[in-house]
Design a protein around this motif. Structure first.
Motif, PDB file in Angstrom:
ATOM      1  N   GLY A  48       0.797  -1.226   0.000  1.00  0.00           N
ATOM      2  CA  GLY A  48       0.000   0.000   0.000  1.00  0.00           C
ATOM      3  C   GLY A  48       0.823   1.267   0.000  1.00  0.00           C
ATOM      4  N   GLY A  49       2.079   1.170   0.442  1.00  0.00           N
ATOM      5  CA  GLY A  49       2.939   2.360   0.465  1.00  0.00           C
ATOM      6  C   GLY A  49       3.355   2.779  -0.928  1.00  0.00           C
ATOM      7  N   ALA A  50       2.972   1.988  -1.957  1.00  0.00           N
ATOM      8  CA  ALA A  50       3.402   2.290  -3.329  1.00  0.00           C
ATOM      9  C   ALA A  50       2.797   3.589  -3.830  1.00  0.00           C
ATOM     10  N   ASN A  51       1.569   3.952  -3.382  1.00  0.00           N
ATOM     11  CA  ASN A  51       0.964   5.190  -3.915  1.00  0.00           C
ATOM     12  C   ASN A  51       1.784   6.408  -3.513  1.00  0.00           C
ATOM     13  N   GLU A  52       2.298   6.376  -2.286  1.00  0.00           N
ATOM     14  CA  GLU A  52       3.202   7.479  -1.860  1.00  0.00           C
ATOM     15  C   GLU A  52       4.504   7.401  -2.649  1.00  0.00           C
ATOM     16  N   ALA A  53       5.000   6.170  -2.852  1.00  0.00           N
ATOM     17  CA  ALA A  53       6.281   5.978  -3.569  1.00  0.00           C
ATOM     18  C   ALA A  53       6.164   6.408  -5.034  1.00  0.00           C
ATOM     19  N   VAL A  54       4.976   6.236  -5.643  1.00  0.00           N
ATOM     20  CA  VAL A  54       4.781   6.642  -7.050  1.00  0.00           C
ATOM     21  C   VAL A  54       4.991   8.149  -7.192  1.00  0.00           C
ATOM     22  N   LEU A  55       4.378   8.914  -6.284  1.00  0.00           N
ATOM     23  CA  LEU A  55       4.508  10.389  -6.364  1.00  0.00           C
ATOM     24  C   LEU A  55       5.955  10.808  -6.135  1.00  0.00           C
ATOM     25  N   ASN A  56       6.610  10.170  -5.155  1.00  0.00           N
ATOM     26  CA  ASN A  56       8.019  10.502  -4.896  1.00  0.00           C
ATOM     27  C   ASN A  56       8.877  10.154  -6.111  1.00  0.00           C
ATOM     28  N   MET A  57       8.530   9.022  -6.777  1.00  0.00           N
ATOM     29  CA  MET A  57       9.290   8.609  -7.959  1.00  0.00           C
ATOM     30  C   MET A  57       9.074   9.603  -9.104  1.00  0.00           C
ATOM     31  N   LEU A  58       7.811  10.006  -9.333  1.00  0.00           N
ATOM     32  CA  LEU A  58       7.520  10.955 -10.418  1.00  0.00           C
ATOM     33  C   LEU A  58       8.236  12.280 -10.169  1.00  0.00           C
ATOM     34  N   ASN A  59       8.247  12.722  -8.909  1.00  0.00           N
ATOM     35  CA  ASN A  59       8.973  13.957  -8.573  1.00  0.00           C
ATOM     36  C   ASN A  59      10.461  13.796  -8.829  1.00  0.00           C
ATOM     37  N   GLU A  60      10.999  12.595  -8.551  1.00  0.00           N
ATOM     38  CA  GLU A  60      12.438  12.351  -8.786  1.00  0.00           C
ATOM     39  C   GLU A  60      12.735  12.299 -10.291  1.00  0.00           C
ATOM     40  N   ILE A  61      11.855  11.683 -11.072  1.00  0.00           N
ATOM     41  CA  ILE A  61      12.069  11.633 -12.525  1.00  0.00           C
ATOM     42  C   ILE A  61      12.038  13.053 -13.086  1.00  0.00           C
ATOM     43  N   GLY A  62      11.048  13.822 -12.621  1.00  0.00           N
ATOM     44  CA  GLY A  62      11.024  15.266 -12.911  1.00  0.00           C
ATOM     45  C   GLY A  62      10.607  15.652 -14.319  1.00  0.00           C
ATOM     46  N   HIS A  63      11.181  15.019 -15.341  1.00  0.00           N
ATOM     47  CA  HIS A  63      10.870  15.440 -16.726  1.00  0.00           C
ATOM     48  C   HIS A  63      10.842  14.208 -17.633  1.00  0.00           C
ATOM     49  N   LYS A  64      10.046  14.262 -18.653  1.00  0.00           N
ATOM     50  CA  LYS A  64       9.869  13.068 -19.503  1.00  0.00           C
ATOM     51  C   LYS A  64      11.188  12.638 -20.155  1.00  0.00           C
ATOM     52  N   ASP A  65      12.114  13.588 -20.340  1.00  0.00           N
ATOM     53  CA  ASP A  65      13.410  13.215 -20.940  1.00  0.00           C
ATOM     54  C   ASP A  65      14.193  12.242 -20.051  1.00  0.00           C
ATOM     55  N   ASN A  66      13.829  12.229 -18.741  1.00  0.00           N
ATOM     56  CA  ASN A  66      14.569  11.347 -17.813  1.00  0.00           C
ATOM     57  C   ASN A  66      13.945   9.947 -17.726  1.00  0.00           C
ATOM     58  N   ILE A  67      12.796   9.754 -18.384  1.00  0.00           N
ATOM     59  CA  ILE A  67      12.090   8.474 -18.246  1.00  0.00           C
ATOM     60  C   ILE A  67      12.937   7.286 -18.700  1.00  0.00           C
ATOM     61  N   PRO A  68      13.614   7.362 -19.875  1.00  0.00           N
ATOM     62  CA  PRO A  68      14.408   6.184 -20.315  1.00  0.00           C
ATOM     63  C   PRO A  68      15.434   5.743 -19.277  1.00  0.00           C
ATOM     64  N   GLU A  69      16.029   6.705 -18.566  1.00  0.00           N
ATOM     65  CA  GLU A  69      17.046   6.350 -17.541  1.00  0.00           C
ATOM     66  C   GLU A  69      16.413   5.514 -16.427  1.00  0.00           C
ATOM     67  N   TYR A  70      15.196   5.890 -16.033  1.00  0.00           N
ATOM     68  CA  TYR A  70      14.535   5.165 -14.939  1.00  0.00           C
ATOM     69  C   TYR A  70      13.995   3.811 -15.418  1.00  0.00           C
ATOM     70  N   ILE A  71      13.571   3.758 -16.680  1.00  0.00           N
ATOM     71  CA  ILE A  71      13.136   2.457 -17.230  1.00  0.00           C
ATOM     72  C   ILE A  71      14.327   1.498 -17.249  1.00  0.00           C
ATOM     73  N   ALA A  72      15.494   2.039 -17.621  1.00  0.00           N
ATOM     74  CA  ALA A  72      16.718   1.206 -17.667  1.00  0.00           C
ATOM     75  C   ALA A  72      17.073   0.725 -16.265  1.00  0.00           C
ATOM     76  N   LYS A  73      16.925   1.605 -15.272  1.00  0.00           N
ATOM     77  CA  LYS A  73      17.206   1.204 -13.873  1.00  0.00           C
ATOM     78  C   LYS A  73      16.256   0.091 -13.451  1.00  0.00           C
ATOM     79  N   ALA A  74      14.982   0.220 -13.871  1.00  0.00           N
ATOM     80  CA  ALA A  74      13.974  -0.780 -13.470  1.00  0.00           C
ATOM     81  C   ALA A  74      14.270  -2.129 -14.129  1.00  0.00           C
ATOM     82  N   ARG A  75      14.884  -2.080 -15.317  1.00  0.00           N
ATOM     83  CA  ARG A  75      15.199  -3.315 -16.045  1.00  0.00           C
ATOM     84  C   ARG A  75      16.453  -3.980 -15.479  1.00  0.00           C
ATOM     85  N   ASP A  76      17.334  -3.187 -14.852  1.00  0.00           N
ATOM     86  CA  ASP A  76      18.656  -3.679 -14.419  1.00  0.00           C
ATOM     87  C   ASP A  76      18.508  -4.552 -13.176  1.00  0.00           C
ATOM     88  N   LYS A  77      18.776  -5.860 -13.314  1.00  0.00           N
ATOM     89  CA  LYS A  77      18.614  -6.793 -12.194  1.00  0.00           C
ATOM     90  C   LYS A  77      19.548  -6.447 -11.041  1.00  0.00           C
TER      91      LYS A  77
END
Ligand code: SDX
Length: 392
Positions: free
Chosen positions: A230-259
């Protein structure tokens, strides 16, 4: 076989359960409460009607619904000593920490509704919890804001009352915005129950020993708080604030893919859904409706839509069947409604208390119910003689 002991999964393995409340088809993205689809309930029902449905198994007639609403509102106030108890926390305490404490403390206040084998006492305990969770949640919010607590106003609906207790201040009149009340009620409906998720299983396991029902719900709150749940809804907003701009999305997708990177894309993936979480679909639409009606242009919503679009086309996410879940959009609506991120999981707990207590009742009423005793696969050393300290 671990080479040491034979693991017998049949021995008292009571980690799973039998339940008739909620059905999920993870591959088809289906969620039913007592046979009714979450889409129809979110569109046509209200939260207390869904609560009645989960508790009693059928949709109530108009008269029965009216008396159930009255029965719940009769319990909305909390003992004045609980206000004193709550004021013992530091002002900067996380509201979920406060909720763990004050809900557990209810077990010290109500001795007349804890004989779990008395149906009348079970009903009173259940209604007390459903009624008092919004009051306690609003008190936790007001306390963090340094504002005075508001008493419930029983002329208001469940969702209206909660918004009143959270946002009204003595210094000026407060009228509940019907847009916010409708969105709040829909969010409560969408989070009410979800089969045997981590926090519901926690409540069942605690309750299986015959523990105090208020204490069992406090255990569920503790489990829900985790960012993987349930803490994910708070974590989603914190994550979106950290990503900040759509240009940064590929970097975070790559992090999510990295085992080798512990980062996971919050709001994506699910233990059961390998398709769209049906609640996310309803919330996605509600997000646009609410922000549109409120005239809110939230760049985080645009960023979330961009992230969803990119992730759904990413081969890793396609292969792993990772789709947006219920937490992906809820935070954006709650932020637009004026709640701080620290309150998002508290609102999830207010709603999920209905599912927790309905599942608890179902378990306690089951004559075949036994104490939960999950099994383990032993991987430690075999028996060996004690070694004196002088010889170690
Ligand atoms: C809720 O159970 C419920 O019903 C919960 C809930 C409810 O109503 O009670 O629906 C509410 O908790 C929703 C989930 C909210 N949590 C998040 O959004 C946090 C981010 N999501 C992940 O932490 C994850 O998806 C979980 C915890 C939700 C599920 O984790 P699992 O069980 O490991 O997911 P999986 O088995 O489907 O994962 C498959 C693969 C794994 O990689 P491999 O081990 O196969 O290599 O996908 C990976 C996972 O590592 N993966 C992710 C990911 N989610 C899963 N990779 C990157 N980002 C993610 N979000």
């Amino acid at each position: 076989e671990t080479g040491m002991f034979t693991f017998d999964p049949g021995y008292g393995a009571t980690g799973s359960c039998v339940s008739g409340l909620t059905y999920i088809d993870g591959d088809k993205g289906v969620l039913l409460h007592r046979g009714y689809s979450i889409d129809e309930l979110a569109d046509k029902s209200d939260f207390l009607e869904v609560a009645y449905l989960l508790l009693e198994g059928e949709l109530p007639s108009a008269d029965v619904k009216a008396s159930f609403d009255t029965a719940i509102t009769r319990h909305t106030m909390v003992h004045e000593q609980l206000s004193t108890f709550l004021r013992g926390f530091r002002r900067d305490a996380h509201p979920m920490a406060i909720m763990c404490g004050v809900v557990g403390a209810l077990s010290a206040f109500y001795h007349d509704s804890t004989d779990i084998h008395d149906p009348q006492q079970r009903m009173v305990a259940s209604r007390r919890l459903i009624a008092k969770m919004p009051t306690l949640a609003a008190m936790a919010y007001k306390y963090s804001q340094g504002q005075p607590f508001n008493y419930p106003n029983n002329q208001l609906s469940y969702a209206e009352n909660f918004l009143h207790m959270c946002f009204s201040v003595p210094a000026e009149p407060y009228v509940v915005d019907p847009i916010l009340a409708d969105a709040m009620d829909k969010i409560f409906i969408l989070h009410a129950d979800h089969e045997q998720n981590a926090s519901t299983s926690t409540v069942r396991l605690a309750g299986s020993s015959g523990a105090n029902p208020f204490a069992c719900i406090a255990a569920g709150i503790a489990s829900l708080w985790g960012p993987a749940h349930g803490g994910a809804n708070e974590a989603v907003l914190n994550m979106l604030n950290e990503i900040g701009h759509k240009d940064n999305i590929p970097e975070y997708i790559a992090k999510a893919r990295d085992k080798n990177d512990p980062f996971r894309l919050f709001g994506f993936g699910h233990r059961v859904y390998k398709n769209f979480d049906p609640r996310a679909k309803v919330l996605r639409k509600a997000c646009h409706d609410v922000l549109g009606k409120l005239g809110v242009q939230d760049p985080l919503l645009e960023l979330a839509m961009e992230l969803e679009d990119i992730a759904l086309k990413d081969q890793y996410f396609i292969d792993k069947k990772l789709y947006p879940n219920v937490d992906f959009y809820s935070g954006i609506i709650l932020k637009a409604m004026g709640f701080p991120t620290s309150m998002f999981t508290v609102l999830f707990a207010v709603s999920r208390t209905v599912g927790w207590i309905a599942q608890w009742n179902e378990m306690i009423k089951d004559p075949a119910q036994r104490i939960g005793r999950p099994r383990q696969l032993y991987t430690g050393p075999g028996e060996r003689p004690y070694v004196d300290a002088s010889k170690r």
